[in-house]
Motif scaffolding. Sequence first.
Motif, PDB file in Angstrom:
ATOM      1  N   THR A 159      46.567  52.204  49.675  1.00 26.24           N
ATOM      2  CA  THR A 159      47.568  51.139  49.761  1.00 26.24           C
ATOM      3  C   THR A 159      48.373  51.165  51.057  1.00 26.24           C
ATOM      4  O   THR A 159      49.305  50.367  51.200  1.00 26.24           O
ATOM      5  N   ASN A 160      48.037  52.049  51.995  1.00 26.41           N
ATOM      6  CA  ASN A 160      48.845  52.127  53.217  1.00 26.41           C
ATOM      7  C   ASN A 160      48.011  52.564  54.415  1.00 26.41           C
ATOM      8  O   ASN A 160      46.919  53.134  54.270  1.00 26.41           O
TER       9      ASN A 160
ATOM     10  N   LEU B 147      40.132  48.323  49.646  1.00 25.60           N
ATOM     11  CA  LEU B 147      41.570  48.346  49.416  1.00 25.60           C
ATOM     12  C   LEU B 147      41.916  48.251  47.939  1.00 25.60           C
ATOM     13  O   LEU B 147      41.198  47.623  47.154  1.00 25.60           O
TER      14      LEU B 147
ATOM     15  N   LEU C  67      47.442  45.323  46.546  1.00 28.66           N
ATOM     16  CA  LEU C  67      47.997  44.924  47.842  1.00 28.66           C
ATOM     17  C   LEU C  67      48.132  43.408  47.958  1.00 28.66           C
ATOM     18  O   LEU C  67      47.277  42.650  47.476  1.00 28.66           O
ATOM     19  N   SER C  68      49.181  42.979  48.648  1.00 27.34           N
ATOM     20  CA  SER C  68      49.347  41.556  48.955  1.00 27.34           C
ATOM     21  C   SER C  68      48.645  41.234  50.268  1.00 27.34           C
ATOM     22  O   SER C  68      48.301  42.133  51.054  1.00 27.34           O
TER      23      SER C  68
ATOM     24  N   GLU D  93      50.610  42.591  53.180  1.00 29.78           N
ATOM     25  CA  GLU D  93      50.398  44.027  53.368  1.00 29.78           C
ATOM     26  C   GLU D  93      49.052  44.290  54.031  1.00 29.78           C
ATOM     27  O   GLU D  93      48.926  45.179  54.887  1.00 29.78           O
ATOM     28  N   ILE D  94      48.030  43.525  53.658  1.00 35.24           N
ATOM     29  CA  ILE D  94      46.710  43.697  54.270  1.00 35.24           C
ATOM     30  C   ILE D  94      46.752  43.329  55.749  1.00 35.24           C
ATOM     31  O   ILE D  94      46.152  44.005  56.592  1.00 35.24           O
TER      32      ILE D  94
ATOM     33  N   SER E 165      37.822  43.993  50.203  1.00 33.94           N
ATOM     34  CA  SER E 165      38.780  43.670  49.158  1.00 33.94           C
ATOM     35  C   SER E 165      38.126  42.798  48.093  1.00 33.94           C
ATOM     36  O   SER E 165      37.281  41.948  48.400  1.00 33.94           O
TER      37      SER E 165
END
Length: 409
Positions: free
Chosen positions: A122-123, A140, A144-145, A148-149, A163
């Motif tokens: 997630t990061n 991913l 995640l939004s 954020e991606i 994704s």
Amino acid sequence: MTKPELLAPAGDLEKLKTAIIYGADAVYLGGEAFGLRKASKNFSLDEINEGVIFAHKRGKKVHITLNIVPHNEDMIGLEEYVKNLHEIGVDAVLISDPGMYMRVKNIASNLPIHISTQASVTNSDTINFWKQLGAKRIVLARELSLNEIKNIRRDCPDIELESFVHGAMCMAYSGRCLLSNYMTGRDSNRGDCAHPCRYKYHLVEEKRPGEYFEVIEADEGSFIMNSKDLCMIEHLPRLIEAGIDSLKIEGRVKSQYYVATVVRAYRMALDDYLEDPKNYKFDEKYLNEIKKASYRDFTTGFYFEDTDEQTLSYTHSSYIRDYDFIGIVKSFDKDKKLAKVEQRNKFSVGDHVEVFGPKKDYFTQTIDKIYDENMEEIESAPHPQQTVYLQLKEDVDEYFMLRRRKEEK
């Protein structure tokens, strides 16, 4: 702009071939061990080999899942299996566990490794961690939004990002669920989920055993953990602009018809966009096509932070099925316009059907005559896997499919 990969599920060899024929750039599948979908038929090594040959002849790729959360005993046989996969020439393996990752790296150092969504990435720091270890791609986390991606892509420009864009959603974080193991003894993290999130739940007070109370007021019951299905076909430009390299469709336990229908719709929509990105406008027909396979109500999941969309369905956990898959074309005589069809659900003379294939609009016709294998006329095809012959008004090829709206029986 880099052309994104369309990645499709393959629960068995026929689904692999169908996914590729209907437009997938790559498929992902599980062998007989180490993957997270025991409910699908999965592949023997011979079948993996056949699938890889089929895919590579068409310029497509095959990814193999090794993404269980393994216990010590689950590692038995891994070395021989990975060596076999490497010799077969698979294009990548998906892994979620660091121990599994290091073992595979030691066994086949040049075999590309993708980090599974099961690893809950997630990061950007975690992505750089895996990149330094040699991972080629990160799948991913579903949580995640898009924003954020985008930030992850900015921070990590030199690694592939994959994704999920379509299919079932898990109520637990990145699929790390203990409910199935607790309630049924089937471990979802080792590929054997019983899907308790889809069960119908009631409330029981401890001193009133046998008295079941609705958790919410609804005649159908309460489905308090039941997610809608992810569907992002309307938002392909935003996914691509966010920097996603591979658009992944869930569904290794879904039917051959489901794979064909969903992959075909995403392929056509994606090609429309890539042909003219500046003037692209989503065509509603692609969403309507997806709805001709079985589906739950749709959601965009976690992609959009500013939406008030409800991602859970509290009224039912069943699929919506408006169409029946009635047959698949095995061969076609263009001179006689005669199709050899393997029947999948009963159909009869007089039925109005839709016929579709890869990258082509469907056509409709009424079935005037059905012939058996002796070319004798019959009124219906009632037996699963029965071979029949139909005259079709347009040319088709092997793997074309026939469907019928349910109310048109």
